[in-house]
Design an enzyme around this catalytic site. Structure first.
Site, PDB file in Angstrom:
ATOM      1  CD  GLU C 149      -3.031  -0.868   2.225  1.00 12.49           C
ATOM      2  OE1 GLU C 149      -2.887  -0.359   3.217  1.00 12.49           O
ATOM      3  OE2 GLU C 149      -4.190  -1.623   2.069  1.00 12.49           O
ATOM      4  CD  GLU C 309      -4.416  -5.571   2.559  1.00 15.43           C
ATOM      5  OE1 GLU C 309      -5.361  -4.781   3.242  1.00 15.43           O
ATOM      6  OE2 GLU C 309      -3.293  -5.627   2.451  1.00 15.43           O
TER       7      GLU C 309
END
Lengths: 672, 672, 672
Positions: C149, C309
């Site tokens: 991320e 995710e």
């Protein structure tokens, strides 16, 4: 004695250095189409004029000044000191300000110099000397524009050092200092001048926003010191210019609502002519803009001022900036003239291509076209001004009512840690100004140091801080026949924010003939009832004083709460005059009622008795003629007040008799 | 064994060092007029007592103590360590705290010392030694007041160093530490004690306000460490005083709602008498003030406490501070006595002339006059207290219900990053306290370390963190016949904020006889329906546990959402006692209903069964007599509860039988 | 050519290093029960893998990889570089980022490395080399997961240095730089590359939140530079892995709505497969989640992406995270598949015991039990995916409409200092996406660099910044028959945020056939009326352009304000195609009306003409079969659109014909 402006200036900020010289002639052609006769230049050119410490380059500025001189424009020449070049931050970091959190700033923005940095002062003076020397003899320069929109504070160690000397001069001994600020509180006693610490968010500050302070006396003195430090830089620039040019007026542009850190009352004394930048938002009521113009006129002792900046259309920095409606530009620009301006200037004449102000409105917009609504309206204003310039220039306004505005008081009111958090000095003054404005009464907004003698009524709301001699001055004014009005939370502290011990309102107690035993806080969702003599019922908010009369008589009483029946508004005969006290934040209708009573009782002149909500009515006069400005500040048709529906009046804009109505945003300038 | 206070103290903070000594006698005359018998002095005098590192000057303090000793006042003598002098910051910058952003603070404010600065500790101990030695033999000193309103945290490198040693002692090995805090998360594994970093906004903090933290275990331990560090400075001061004086009680003043950074449960053990500063705002409900008093009584094991500070009128630091209505002062001061206070003390006795508290109310206001409403009410309280002092001193309250309040839990709850952001520990405890208060049930607010055995019911809402032995302690308490109530989000983590693995509510699962499978978050604008046995419908907010019974029986079920019909409130017989579990934030009427059920079932004593919303009803008793305090905490007339409308009662304030009504803010102290 | 994923992955993040190895087998048993076939490991293990600069320890990771390899799980192996160990901050403070306020951060959190720190780059490359070398040959590894991320920026002096070189490469001369950024504004002219200062809250920032900037050109370039710097670290990692493994796809996980600092259009080019982390809140409308999936599909040129995710139940970090209602998990996970995902992965597989994510939902919760509603739903999804995997893998979606999303534009729009403060680029794009989504039109969200030729309609709302060649590219696209739609505030600036001089909308003026003379700001509480041809009345908000036609014809006109009757929406035939311009923020019903018109006119395919508000309707197809995904994204029963109420369809999840209704949150995958 400095020159006066010869004709009304119409123009504004122009930054040709952002453009290729080939484009300048086209621009000038457009200016002339709009009857623009003046440019303000060189405001932010320091980095261009001085690429490094040892090199100056005036070639571009020479060309610009030459161009406009040849075209016979009036030039307002700025000194370019309002934003420092990047190299200066790099070489001399102390030129940058340190903020309230103690953080040294880096290159960026503008209005960013520490006023106590010796490096800044040296480099600034060298630059100004070169500019003044080079251009002083140019006869097209009608005003010098020093720096730009001064404001803000620095909290660096150079300032801390200078502050110590300032304090030493003011208080002489540490004993005096400790006593003035009540430093035995919270172990603040100072035993050495070097223990003085400037206000700092990591020091004496507290509160949810860290905007409160332990020792307001210190913080207020620091604001005084900073305002003086900054004013000192102004005076240094001015002195240099006057070495080369003793005739052309020198000024800087005031701004803000009003600008809190800068004590314009002191600054005004150093200005050859007052200049003001006016940026009402779409929701600023017309009376608030008028309040600022009346303050500018007041600061200049009634002399005409310059409207140095205003926007020809929208601005980029307000949350919302809708288009001005058709005709609105003309009304808003003429409002300044109606209240005493002798210039109409814009920021800016040409819209920039990049950086944060690129969407700020300008006379020449990005399209470069003149076949636009916005340009047509700008041109109309130019031609209107040209038409009236000879008659209006240098005329003045006579006000018999003054509203006191004091910067020391402003600071102390907003630091005041008291029973309500809702103290906004400007807003609470607006209550009083608005009531007078709506009754078409001319008002000067003046400082406590002004001459009171010409006024029939002095209005001093929330005069929390009463400087040493001010109590006596007010007593003398009233004793000699003046009328004085003050309110809740007045007369509490001296210049160092220290309480007057002899009962509230301290030095105003004798003249008001009363004593305030205690003061209630009224929640924003609540109010107290107030009745005036004839049983009219009004409300009070914010606070309500519980008043014990010591000679005064009640004009109104509370009609609710446990203090119902006690005085809310009082009147006290004192010598030849009379003092009034208003113990609560009276609502608008209550203030209107009160002022109608005072107007009648005192015989204050009104320009019209018409009830209106959207007209701005003022007059300017010379020895002979009076010009009445009737402005429709709304998007709807309004009736002309009856007083002016009379064929003895001529509108000097149109050379016709006035109609019975004003079209949306229309302007009449009536001469009898 | 320390002395007890001999008579009720009436007085408070007095700062004569801010005034000329000539004025002191006038002040004392006024104090005596108000039956004031005590002064708290020397709280913030360090800068005056020690003008530089090598000079002490006790001349002013000598005079003050001498004056009040001669006038036979009780003296509460402060150690003056709560605010450091300016010279100390300058000479030893490490005495200043570093804040959560890592910024070293500069001179200013108060309550500003780093508890791990060796310079501070040395200078503080030197000062306290001099003060204690000098005045220890003065018999007018009835209490020592160490420092003032401890609070806040420091994040400096001295603290970081001390923290490492503290952790080493607590966890012994890095393996234990990494495991306790789950440091393999986000690469936080520590391989050397020197890698420990204190909480820092520029480190592990995040969230919109930077108030969340990656490793709550570390942050909670840091709060423990800081509270202990600060307590250590208290203990150092105490030890020095006890060198010279083993008899006079020593204390510091607790404050806040309650004060989050300071674990008063640990601190209370070191106080000879609990002291509390009470500052409800105009909108604080009476039950919340009572909650704090019951916590102070609980922290002191039921012994009377000192109301060390309160305001005689308004305060300057709350957003709005309306006047106390006529009679209101008396009710609010007596509320403390009703809940166990043996002193009534104000901040402050004389209003200061400058700095931030100059508009804080005082017995002697700026006017210096005593012919005021505020002074009359202060004097009334004084004379009332004098009248009842002998009967009330040292009487106690018996509560059969205890509410658990734990600081470790407080910290962990508010760091909890979970399915709702609306976790306010104090507010959620108030739900439960309020229901008991409204049913006139005496409650002790106690710590998890307290003795549970005397209580019929222990209420432990939101007991998220269950320390090592607490689960067993609760099981034992219930097994022996106690009643225990807990709620949603309880039993989840151990002392290091690490999850108990054996299913929620972890160590409380056995005693409550249930398992929480999952927990829904309920939006603030939403609710879930809950039905109790007889079909009464209530609502739940915040969260709702989906409960699976493991022996418990449902007392109430959800009546909406997909989990309608599953248990919302349960009861589990366990040994001789019973454990209750409430799975959602039940509304006020639901909690009232639930507690009425528990009161009946358990047989909890109520002082009155009257429904009321504005009366505060308590009792204090000695071996012989019981005194019922019935206080009207409202501005309206209230009926006296029927139980007390009986001529067997005498109001010891007036020596008359009670009337059937209480006037606004009136106080009855009824003796049978 | 890299490998493709062979089967749909079902699994997610798993951190066995937080647990004793003895527990791993139990975990795997549970995974298998849920048909989980894959784990993502090693994301945050740096501190564990490298306890100090000179020591590496792969023993635990070896065991983990060995375990899962033996159990035949697919492994997504992370490089562990997303969070730096504590020792690295201590030894090399320059690895930490410096924030916008110029503050060097300390150890803590994650995603915290300066991308221009040579220490970081060296240590990172050493680690990745060791990992890649060690595990490259493991055939169970199906993807490499670099870092995690990415996001955020650094403002340190290393970055400042690197930025200078980046600028020198981009602009070559200072003259070009000064001109591009319009640096003669506010004395910003740069005379030496060393005078460049990175954006800093203490420099060029201003505004109430310090989020505005003096020179947007500089700030936008800095964002470009930072995004590239970060991408460079990604590429360095990728290059190292490819030394050892040329077959396994390498990616990192995109996230956010969309992630502002990271220019995913550039990043996407470096990904072997796009991966996305999806975390809608309880109040995110389904179309906004779909928008992001369509962007991921668009960034990958239509190729399937990884849902890297998502949460199996609740999250800990949103303000409120209610339980997913029964069936909701299945619908939300399948929504990703419906829009092009070939994996369904969770964060996380096992709930952690401590630190900030301990209440983040997981497949294995703290209780460790599988007899729970949440686990049953996870298992259902697993078995569903297993059933459809062979048919769905590698199928694609064909969209004929593209929505342009450009990061440079995103940045410049949100820095834009203009007549309204309400510019939220994503939100304003949502207006257009929503209208298309509600009409069941497949949309690719693509970058301005994408190939336009396959699309019937390109929608480019608020295309404020038009890069150098983009105007020509759009003209060519339309000339060849494409349809192009743009809006208010488009075509104003070039890539350096410098104004296009030839009248708004600059390079889009020719293709749209109009000129925007001025633009009104509309207050949030206000609107302008707009009428379309057949007198239907809609409203406009935000801004309204006053348009002068230069060839275009009006489709709609304003029907209020002084510009009533002037064009509000226009259409311009250009070559073979047509360009549309929408001058105001049209309300939802207006946009629906407009798109129904365009669908009909252009012949854009719709998957259904049913009006619905809660269904998500998409298709995926291979050469042969088409699979229609009909998802009920609500908690209520919905009718199946008529088009699909047909026995020629089979639901491949149940092997039955579709029913006429969809139960709450039900999913149909229909094959004809």
């Amino acid at each position: 004695m400095k020159n006066k402006l010869a004709t009304m200036l119409y123009g504004g900020d122009y930054n040709p250095e952002q453009w290729a010289p080939e484009t300048w002639d086209d621009d000038i052609e457009i200016f002339e189409e709009a009857a623009i006769n003046s440019v303000t230049i060189n405001v932010f050119s320091w980095a261009l004029l001085q690429p490094n410490e040892y090199t100056y380059d005036f070639s571009t500025l020479d060309k610009i000044i030459d161009k406009f001189s040849k075209k016979d424009f009036k030039i307002v020449l700025a000194t370019a000191t309002a934003a420092l070049p990047a190299w200066m931050f790099k070489k001399y970091p102390d030129v940058a300000r340190v903020d309230y959190q103690g953080r040294r700033h880096v290159f960026g923005q503008r209005h960013n110099a520490c006023p106590n940095s010796l490096d800044y002062l040296r480099l600034m003076q060298q630059l100004v000397d070169k500019i003044a020397k080079r251009y002083a003899t140019n006869e097209h320069i009608v005003a010098w524009h020093i720096n730009n929109e001064y404001g803000g504070n620095c909290y660096c160690s150079n300032c801390q050092n200078a502050f110590k000397f300032w304090l030493k001069e003011r208080y002489r001994t540490l004993e005096n200092l400790n006593s003035a600020w009540n430093m035995n509180f919270w172990s603040h006693t100072i035993h050495d001048w070097n223990e003085i610490v400037v206000p700092n968010e990591l020091g004496d500050a507290f509160g949810a926003e860290n905007t409160e302070t332990t020792v307001a006396g210190l913080s207020i003195d620091y604001l005084r010191f900073q305002s003086e430090s900054m004013l000192n830089t102004f005076k240094l620039e001015k002195k240099i210019i006057e070495k080369y040019d003793q005739k052309t007026p020198i000024t800087t542009n005031f701004h803000g609502l009003p600008n809190k850190p800068t004590d314009y009352a002191s600054w005004a004394k150093e200005q050859d002519i007052i200049a003001y930048d006016s940026y009402p938002t779409f929701e600023t009521p017309a009376f608030e803009t008028a309040f600022m113009y009346d303050m500018m006129r007041g600061l200049g002792n009634g002399n005409p001022f310059m409207l140095m900046e205003s926007t020809p259309s929208q601005v980029n920095w307000q949350p919302y900036s809708p288009l001005k409606r058709p005709g609105q530009l003309r009304a808003t620009e003429f409002q300044a003239v109606a209240h005493g301006a002798d210039t109409v200037q814009y920021f800016q004449l040409k819209q920039s291509l990049g950086a944060t102000e690129k969407f700020h409105g300008a006379v020449i917009s990005h399209s470069g076209r003149t076949d636009t609504r916005a340009f047509r309206e700008v041109a109309q204003v130019g031609h209107d001004l040209k038409k009236i310039s000879n008659q209006i220039m240098h005329t003045r306004t006579t006000a018999k009512v003054a509203l006191l505005f004091d910067w020391g008081n402003y600071w102390s009111v907003e630091y005041m840690a008291t029973i309500t958090q809702d103290l906004n000095y400007t807003k609470l003054l607006h209550d009083y100004y608005k009531a007078l404005y709506n009754n078409n009464v001319a008002v000067d907004v003046i400082s406590v140091d002004s001459d009171f003698s010409e006024y029939d009524l002095i209005v001093a709301p929330l005069l929390y801080m009463v400087k040493d001699n001010l109590g006596k001055k007010i007593e003398a004014y009233v004793a000699e026949g003046g009328n004085f009005l003050t309110t809740y939370l007045s007369g509490l502290v001296n210049e160092s924010d220290k309480i007057y011990l002899d009962g509230y309102p301290g030095p105003l107690r004798k003249v008001t003939g009363l004593w305030v035993e205690e003061t209630d806080a009224i929640l924003p969702t609540n109010h107290v009832n107030v009745t005036l003599k004839d049983d009219k019922m009004f409300t009070g908010q914010l606070v309500s004083d519980i008043i014990r009369l010591e000679g005064a008589e009640p004009l109104a009483k509370y009609a609710s709460e446990f203090y119902a029946g006690t005085p809310a508004i009082t009147k006290n005969d004192f010598g030849e005059g009379c003092a009034y006290y208003v113990g609560t934040r009276l609502d608008d209708s209550g203030l209107d009622y009160l002022f109608k009573f005072l107007i009648a009782k005192i015989g204050i002149p009104q320009l019209s008795t018409n009830e209106h909500t959207s007209l701005d009515i003022t007059e300017r006069h010379n020895g002979k003629d009076t010009f009445f400005f009737i402005l429709n500040m709304s998007n709807e048709v309004q009736s002309l007040p009856l007083e002016f529906q009379d064929d003895q009046f001529i509108d000097i804009l149109t050379d016709t008799h006035p109609k019975n109505v004003l079209e949306p945003w229309n302007v009449n300038i009536l001469k009898r």
